[in-house]
Design an enzyme around this catalytic site. Sequence first.
Site, short mmCIF file in Angstrom:
data_model
loop_
_atom_site.label_atom_id
_atom_site.label_comp_id
_atom_site.label_asym_id
_atom_site.label_seq_id
_atom_site.Cartn_x
_atom_site.Cartn_y
_atom_site.Cartn_z
N HIS A 1 -49.03 0.54 26.04
CA HIS A 1 -48.93 -0.10 24.72
C HIS A 1 -47.52 -0.67 24.50
CE1 HIS A 1 -50.01 -0.44 20.36
NE2 HIS A 1 -48.69 -0.28 20.21
N GLU A 2 -46.50 0.15 24.72
CA GLU A 2 -45.13 -0.32 24.51
C GLU A 2 -44.78 -1.42 25.51
OE1 GLU A 2 -43.93 0.47 21.79
OE2 GLU A 2 -45.18 2.23 21.38
N GLU B 1 -48.52 -6.85 17.73
CA GLU B 1 -49.52 -5.83 17.98
C GLU B 1 -50.65 -6.38 18.87
OE1 GLU B 1 -49.91 -1.73 17.44
OE2 GLU B 1 -48.29 -3.10 16.84
N HIS C 1 -45.70 -4.75 24.10
CA HIS C 1 -44.67 -5.24 23.18
C HIS C 1 -43.48 -5.79 23.96
CE1 HIS C 1 -46.22 -3.95 19.31
NE2 HIS C 1 -46.31 -2.67 19.67
#
Lengths: 504, 504
Positions: B267-268, B297, B271
Amino acid sequence: MTVKTIEKDFLDFVQKMTAYNEALALIYWDLRTGAPKKGVDQRSVVIGQLSSEVFAMSVSGEMGYYIQALTEEDTWNYLSLTTQKLVEDCQKEYDRNKKIPAEEYKDYTMLTTKAESVWEEAKEKSDFAMFQPYLEKIVDYNRKFIEYWGYEGNKYNTLLDIYEPGMTVEILDSVFGKLRNEIVPMVKKIAESKHKPEVDFLFNHFPKEQQKDFSLKILEQLQYDFDAGRLDETVHPFEITINANDVRITTKYDENDFRTAVFGTIHECGHAIYEQNISKELMGTTLASGTSMGIHESQSLFFENFIGRSFSFWKSNYPELQKTAPEQFGNVKLEDYYRAINESKPSLIRIEADELTYPLHVMVRYEIEKALINNEIEVADLPKVWNEKYKEYLGIEPTNDGEGVLQDVHWAGGSFGYFPSYALGYMYAAQWKNAMLKDLPNYDELLAEGNVAPVKEWLSENIHQYGKLKKPLELLQDITGEGLNVDYLIRYLQEKYSDIYKLS
Amino acid sequence: MTVKTIEKDFLDFVQKMTAYNEALALIYWDLRTGAPKKGVDQRSVVIGQLSSEVFAMSVSGEMGYYIQALTEEDTWNYLSLTTQKLVEDCQKEYDRNKKIPAEEYKDYTMLTTKAESVWEEAKEKSDFAMFQPYLEKIVDYNRKFIEYWGYEGNKYNTLLDIYEPGMTVEILDSVFGKLRNEIVPMVKKIAESKHKPEVDFLFNHFPKEQQKDFSLKILEQLQYDFDAGRLDETVHPFEITINANDVRITTKYDENDFRTAVFGTIHECGHAIYEQNISKELMGTTLASGTSMGIHESQSLFFENFIGRSFSFWKSNYPELQKTAPEQFGNVKLEDYYRAINESKPSLIRIEADELTYPLHVMVRYEIEKALINNEIEVADLPKVWNEKYKEYLGIEPTNDGEGVLQDVHWAGGSFGYFPSYALGYMYAAQWKNAMLKDLPNYDELLAEGNVAPVKEWLSENIHQYGKLKKPLELLQDITGEGLNVDYLIRYLQEKYSDIYKLS
């Protein structure tokens, strides 16, 4: 406006400067401990912005106004002692920076930045000619700056004063001369001694993780506060103060020479403990910092040599070292270990030198700097002068300039006047030790019990807490009742090395 | 002054602001990754100094002058497109900050700072009454700010626009309604399904070091650039951009649930890859940043769900996972593993929710915020409304406010209008996936081969490189040829969960 209002505004202004300096310190720490390489270019823009801002503030009209308003006699007397010292500190910086035309200062900053990268390549290639034109310009600027700043007695005094307020050529010539006259013959005697320590076992393979575990234990014993600091790994170890409650150190692990990490860590720990124990009342001012390079070095060298290389210290810690690396030390007696880590022999590289020969490396540089600044030699003469002095003092000569005149970064950065601090710190440390023994006559027993706290407390009470509130020679006077005195260091070296090498 | 001179001065001014922001970002990163605890107080002074400086610059007379001078028609047309976008970006900030009286802004900042620490304690004690007076004031301020800022249509639009420029209640009501109507019955069907995945093996002990090794391999495959970033460990994982060439991520290792680290890291990474691939021409401007929270997001969720929770991705990576933790996965088939990591069931905590139920958590918050801002409910009603909505949407109810209305920090920080971004990002991601398939019809084969580069390239070319040059709805239009369309997400969820739970 009332005195209190001006004082408050001044303190707020200084706090803003220190806030920017704290951000800068964190940026430097980060750059050296693992910042991703692609981000460095943009980061240097940030450094440029923040440092110009700090510089601009230090010479701003606003700063000038505070200094002028607060030093007026009827105002001055209403200030707290701390504010008075702070005003003096800011004024020194203000006067020094103001006297150099802004354009020249900018050119000089760009020159030294460039020179540092040229130096790096020149050192690697052992090519002094490559570095020479840059160094010539840097020396010229320094000669010119001294004219702007003015000087008393020797021109070099002005540079000394930047790093060691109050220090002069007159004092240094005297103590360095005396010290050299003692060390040089000792070095010769040691070379001729038949009682040399066995050192081969020092270079056995010692895994990094175990070195780290051992270093952390030592740091705890030495009273390093891990809630106000952290230990990281870098190529060139250093201590950096983010703020007085965040004082970080780094070390380097050489798996074939554990001394690099252990003694390096102890050295940086000495610097860090100084900064960690500055009075918290000075936080947010420029006084929350070591008072001079020499005093700083007196702390790192006290820890490294007077604690870390002492027999008593290892009496307490050698069993743990043996447990950590049993194959390496299991069959080595404490006495033999102690003699090995205190081996002395002339070498070419300053930062690898032992306790005894280290001051000679410093003196070579001091004499060269002094002569350069006084136009007695020119940059082109440096390699020749360097090699001659090494021959004279240490009896050995570099085979190339990389391991000779190009070995240190200091001149590329324009830091003339800095080197003497290293030897001064050593002399101060011996003076502290002597004074400390009056309060802690059981010093050796304390170390042998692993009880370093009273030693640290003594240093904190007498030195650390004051930050920049006391100047180096003031500390000396208050603690020892005398000025710089090299005799204590001489006696220490004589006793230590006579014992180790069984000199007559 | 010529246009070029003003433009240059403006760019220098913005660069100074971004330099300060870079220093701040590093400070935040450091505080969360291991800054010594005693140093934190003084550090907060530094944060205060630097952020006030940035704020002061953003509303300064100098900024006002640049905006005014550069937006005059004959000037504007001479500016590069990038400068035009930058002026617009600064103007938006300028107008927004200028409209709030300085004194009120300061009070509000102090209020939210205080509220965050009160919230922390209130959450721990499950004591809403404790937090209520703070939240009431924060809501009142937000209602007042909207009056200062003005609004079109619904008052809540003004808050949405801060995080998701162009987004409105009208759009959200429509897409959220549609989405809820699809998800709620699916959640019920899944609860009744007889084909639930076996998940016990997920919780076997998986040592941290091995989790880290595996995470690093995954990051490499996902094209995270380690020369422009680094992975550290924190309690609450995050991505932070120091600059576009220094984009760091953190993760958390739970030895009894490896999913925390693996999916958190992915997830990170999403980003981070966004920020790492913003055009370097935007460096030193405020445009070198993700264009909105929702688009950001969309990148993290694209990586986490559309790549990381896909069957194809694990086809390529499951053998490595089995090798890393053979006792845990050696006897588990890929198909069973895939079903287990995609288990869906209603839960109370947003950040632990699965892909299917996640949007429902967001909708609860959205509806509450909208009602609060429009004075339809009051803060005192929140616990009751919260619990009712959870019952209605997810079929479960919190037993206390700590796991209910107090679970998120956002409101304590005054971040009203932020929550919808989480669900928007999910919808955008599904739209990107659909558009991407036209260019990369072999998407699943690529993932199955571990070849993520073309996917990342597609995202960089269509989204990342632009930074803030394109607004969210502009990106949507340019890439998909339509506006926000929830159908793609609905179709994706239907297909995925029908397959996993064998729904009819």
